[in-house]
Design an enzyme around this catalytic site. Structure first.
Site, PDB file in Angstrom:
ATOM      1  N   LYS A 174      23.437  26.906  -0.514  1.00 40.98           N
ATOM      2  CA  LYS A 174      23.230  27.333  -1.581  1.00 40.98           C
ATOM      3  C   LYS A 174      21.784  27.520  -2.089  1.00 40.98           C
ATOM      4  O   LYS A 174      20.876  26.598  -2.446  1.00 40.98           O
ATOM      5  CB  LYS A 174      23.829  26.722  -3.262  1.00 40.98           C
ATOM      6  CG  LYS A 174      23.304  27.787  -4.812  1.00 40.98           C
ATOM      7  CD  LYS A 174      21.993  27.346  -5.206  1.00 40.98           C
ATOM      8  CE  LYS A 174      21.892  28.179  -5.995  1.00 40.98           C
ATOM      9  NZ  LYS A 174      20.339  28.812  -6.347  1.00 40.98           N
ATOM     10  N   GLU A 249      17.123  14.403  -4.843  1.00 44.95           N
ATOM     11  CA  GLU A 249      16.343  14.465  -4.732  1.00 44.95           C
ATOM     12  C   GLU A 249      15.787  15.059  -6.261  1.00 44.95           C
ATOM     13  O   GLU A 249      15.400  15.839  -5.367  1.00 44.95           O
ATOM     14  CB  GLU A 249      15.760  14.455  -3.464  1.00 44.95           C
ATOM     15  CG  GLU A 249      13.959  14.314  -3.242  1.00 44.95           C
ATOM     16  CD  GLU A 249      13.061  15.129  -2.258  1.00 44.95           C
ATOM     17  OE1 GLU A 249      12.359  15.415  -2.262  1.00 44.95           O
ATOM     18  OE2 GLU A 249      13.875  15.493  -1.028  1.00 44.95           O
ATOM     19  N   CYS A 283       7.211  17.840  -5.149  1.00 44.16           N
ATOM     20  CA  CYS A 283       8.509  16.431  -6.272  1.00 44.16           C
ATOM     21  C   CYS A 283       6.993  15.134  -5.491  1.00 44.16           C
ATOM     22  O   CYS A 283       6.978  14.187  -6.994  1.00 44.16           O
ATOM     23  CB  CYS A 283       9.214  16.252  -5.646  1.00 44.16           C
ATOM     24  SG  CYS A 283       9.710  16.235  -4.301  1.00 44.16           S
ATOM     25  N   GLU A 384       6.442  15.946 -15.029  1.00 46.49           N
ATOM     26  CA  GLU A 384       6.180  16.609 -14.255  1.00 46.49           C
ATOM     27  C   GLU A 384       5.786  17.906 -13.828  1.00 46.49           C
ATOM     28  O   GLU A 384       6.311  18.750 -14.591  1.00 46.49           O
ATOM     29  CB  GLU A 384       7.788  16.340 -13.030  1.00 46.49           C
ATOM     30  CG  GLU A 384       7.307  17.238 -12.000  1.00 46.49           C
ATOM     31  CD  GLU A 384       8.950  17.483 -11.083  1.00 46.49           C
ATOM     32  OE1 GLU A 384       8.140  16.901  -8.994  1.00 46.49           O
ATOM     33  OE2 GLU A 384       9.317  17.404 -11.014  1.00 46.49           O
TER      34      GLU A 384
END
Length: 490
Positions: A174, A249, A283, A384
C-alpha cells in the site's frame, strides 16, 4: 501530459475498484497521473491470490540462491531504468533530481544486498545437551503487508520488499496515496525479473481504506509500516488483536549537538544538510540543533550565511538543493507550526515564509527557516514538523544537554559534532535514539540496521538479519539414541 496508471492485483494489471483520483507535481500543481483508488475488496483479492501463489512450487520450492537470483535481476532492472525512474520519482513528490537519482541507486543496492544475504543464509545447528541433534531454522511468515510513505518512496519500498522476498514471503503493498508511482514501477520490474504472479501486489489508495483492510485481513501475517506516529499506533492496536508482528518506523525530532571543540565548517554544513535536504521532509531530519554557548554566535552567523546560499528551486534543475514541499496541504501545516513558534516567543532568524514570484507562486514552496529563543519544552521543539524548520538551542552544561535531548517522545536519530571520539562515544551512548551520527549526518548503509526507540517505533530494517523480520523460527530435535526412551520402559 497526464498518464493513466493501473494497480497490480494478484498478478493482473487493472484499474482498482474505487473512485478515480489524480496526483500532482508539487513544482507547479499540474496533474501527472490518473488512477483508481483500491478498496477493501481489492485488498481481499490481492491477499487471497498472494496466499495461493506463495504456496506454489514456483515460489515455495525455490532454494535460497534461486530467490537471490531473482533479487539480483530486480536490482539490474532498476539500474537499467535508473534515469527514467528518477525522473518519475521527481514528478511524484517534487524531490530534486539529484536526490531522486541517489534514492534509485539505493533501491538497486538494497535488492542486491538482500539477494546476497539470501544466497548466503545459514540456519543453525545448536549445541546439543543430550543424545540428539538440535537445529534452529527460519521459515517465511506468509503474506505480509507493506505500507510506505510519500517522502522517499522507492528507497522505502525497496527496504520492505527486498527482505520480504528474500525470506520467501508474498507482499501486498500500500504506497502513499499521493505517490503511488514507484511501487507500481517496482512491481513491473519484479514481474520482468521472474517474480511469480500474485507474489507482489500494489494497491494505491487511502490509508483508512486500504491500510485498515490490509492490517485487519486474517491472512496477513506481518505489517511493515513507515509513516506518522498516530497512524502507527492505530496499526499496532489492530495488530494486537491478531497477535501479529509489526515493524514501525515512525516520527522523529532528532537533536544534533555541536560540542565546544567541533570543526565549525563541518558542523555547519552537516546541520544544514541534516535539516534542509529533502526540504526537511524526513523522519530523521536534525530539527533541534544544540550549540555550545562558547561558539553559539559564530555558529549562528555561519549557519545563516549558509541558509542564504541554499538554492530553492525547480526540482528538475541539476543545481537545486531544496525543491517544493509535497503539496499545498503540507505547506499549510508547516506554516501553522511556524506561526506557533512565533506565538510561543521564538524569533525567526531567516525564512518563515513562502518564496514569491515566477514558478514559486504555482508550487508548494517554502523557505528554509531558522528559529531561536525557544525552550526545548516548546511545542515547536517537541513535535515533528516534517519540514524545513530548525530550532537553535544554546547549551552549557553537559548533563542538562543530554537531559534536553532525551526530553522528547521520539528517539529515531541524533548527531554529534566534535573532535573528541571519547566524548562522542560517551554522549552517543547516553542519547535515547536508534542511530547516532558523529561528524556526519543522514548517511545510511543497507548493511547496517536501522530502528527507533520510544515513539519513533520499533523493529529492524536493513542489515543482514533484516530478513529475520519476515520469518518465524522453528526448532528441530532429532533423536540419536540407540535405545528407547527409558521412561516408557520403567
Amino acid at each position: 501530459m497526464t498518464e493513466s496508471l493501473q494497480s497490480y492485483i494478484g498478478g493482473r494489471w487493472r484499474d482498482a475498484s474505487g473512485p478515480e483520483y489524480t496526483t500532482e507535481y508539487p513544482h507547479d500543481g499540474s496533474t501527472v497521473a490518473r488512477l483508481h483508488a483500491a478498496t477493501a475488496a481489492d485488498v481481499d483479492e490481492a491477499v487471497l491470490a498472494a496466499e495461493q501463489a506463495r504456496r506454489q512450487p514456483a515460489w515455495a520450492g525455490l532454494r535460497h540462491h534461486e530467490r537471490a537470483g531473482i533479487l539480483y535481476r530486480v536490482a539490474q532492472g532498476i539500474r537499467e531504468r535508473a534515469e527514467a525512474l528518477a525522473q518519475l520519482q521527481r514528478l511524484d513528490n517534487g524531490k530534486p533530481i539529484k536526490e531522486c537519482r541517489a534514492l534509485v541507486t539505493s533501491a538497486a543496492g538494497t535488492f542486491q544486498f538482500f539477494g546476497a544475504a539470501a544466497e548466503t543464509w545459514e540456519d543453525t545447528v545448536t549445541p546439543s545437551r543430550g543424545d540428539y541433534l538440535s537445529l534452529s531454522v527460519h521459515e517465511p511468515l506468509g503474506v505480509v503487508g507493506a505500507i510506505t510513505p510519500w517522502n522517499s518512496p522507492i528507497a522505502s519500498e525497496a527496504q520492505k520488499l527486498a527482505p520480504a522476498l528474500a525470506a520467501g514471503c508474498a507482499v501486498v503493498f500500500k504506497p502513499a496515496e499521493i505517490t503511488p508511482r514507484m511501487a507500481i514501477e517496482l512491481a513491473k520490474i519484479c514481474q520482468q525479473a521472474g517474480v511469480p504472479d500474485g507474489i507482489v501486489s500494489v494497491l494505491p489508495g487511502k490509508g483508512s481504506v486500504v491500510g485498515d483492510a490490509l492490517v485487519k485481513h486474517p491472512l496477513i501475517k506481518r505489517i511493515a509500516f513507515t509513516g506518522g506516529t498516530t497512524v502507527g499506533l492505530g496499526i499496532q492496536r489492530l495488530a494486537a488483536e491478531k497477535l501479529m508482528p509489526t515493524s514501525l518506523e515512525l516520527g522523529g525530532k532528532s537533536p544534533t549537538i555541536v560540542m565546544p571543540d567541533a570543526d565549525l565548517d563541518h558542523a555547519v554544513a552537516g546541520v544544514l544538510y541534516g535539516i534542509f535536504s529533502s526540504s526537511g521532509e524526513s523522519c530523521i531530519a536534525g530539527s533541534r540543533a544544540f550549540v555550545h554557548v562558547s561558539l553559539y554566535d559564530e555558529f549562528k552567523r555561519r549557519l545563516l550565511d549558509g541558509v542564504k546560499r541554499l538554492r530553492v528551486g525547480d526540482p528538475a534543475s541539476e543545481d537545486t538543493q531544496m525543491g517544493p514541499l509535497v503539496n499545498l496541504g503540507h505547506r499549510a501545516s508547516i506554516e501553522r507550526y511556524v506561526q506557533l513558534g512565533r506565538d510561543e516567543g521564538g524569533t525567526v532568524l531567516c525564512g518563515g515564509e513562502r518564496p514569491r514570484g515566477g514558478f514559486y507562486d504555482a508550487g508548494s514552496y517554502y523557505l528554509p527557516t531558522v528559529f531561536e529563543g525557544l525552550p526545548n519544552s516548546a511545542r515547536m521543539c517537541q513535535e515533528e514538523i516534517f519540514g524545513p524548520v530548525l530550532a537553535l538551542l544554546p547549551w552549557q552544561d553537559e548533563a542538562d544537554l543530554i537531559a534536553q535531548c532525551n526530553d522528547n517522545m521520539f528517539g529515531l536519530a541524533s548527531g554529534i559534532w566534535t573532535r573528541d571520539f571519547k566524548n562522542a562515544w560517551r554522549i552517543g551512548r547516553a542519547l535515547q535514539t536508534g542511530t547516532v551520527w558523529v561528524n556526519t549526518y543522514k548517511l545510511f548503509s543497507i548493511s547496517t540496521p536501522f530502528s527507533g526507540v520510544k515513539m519513533s517505533g520499533y523493529g529492524q530494517e536493513k542489515g543482514r538479519l533484516g530478513i529475520l523480520e519476515y520469518t518465524s523460527q522453528k526448532s528441530f530435535y532429532i533423536g540419536l539414541n540407540e535405545q528407547p526412551m527409558p521412561w516408557a520402559l520403567s
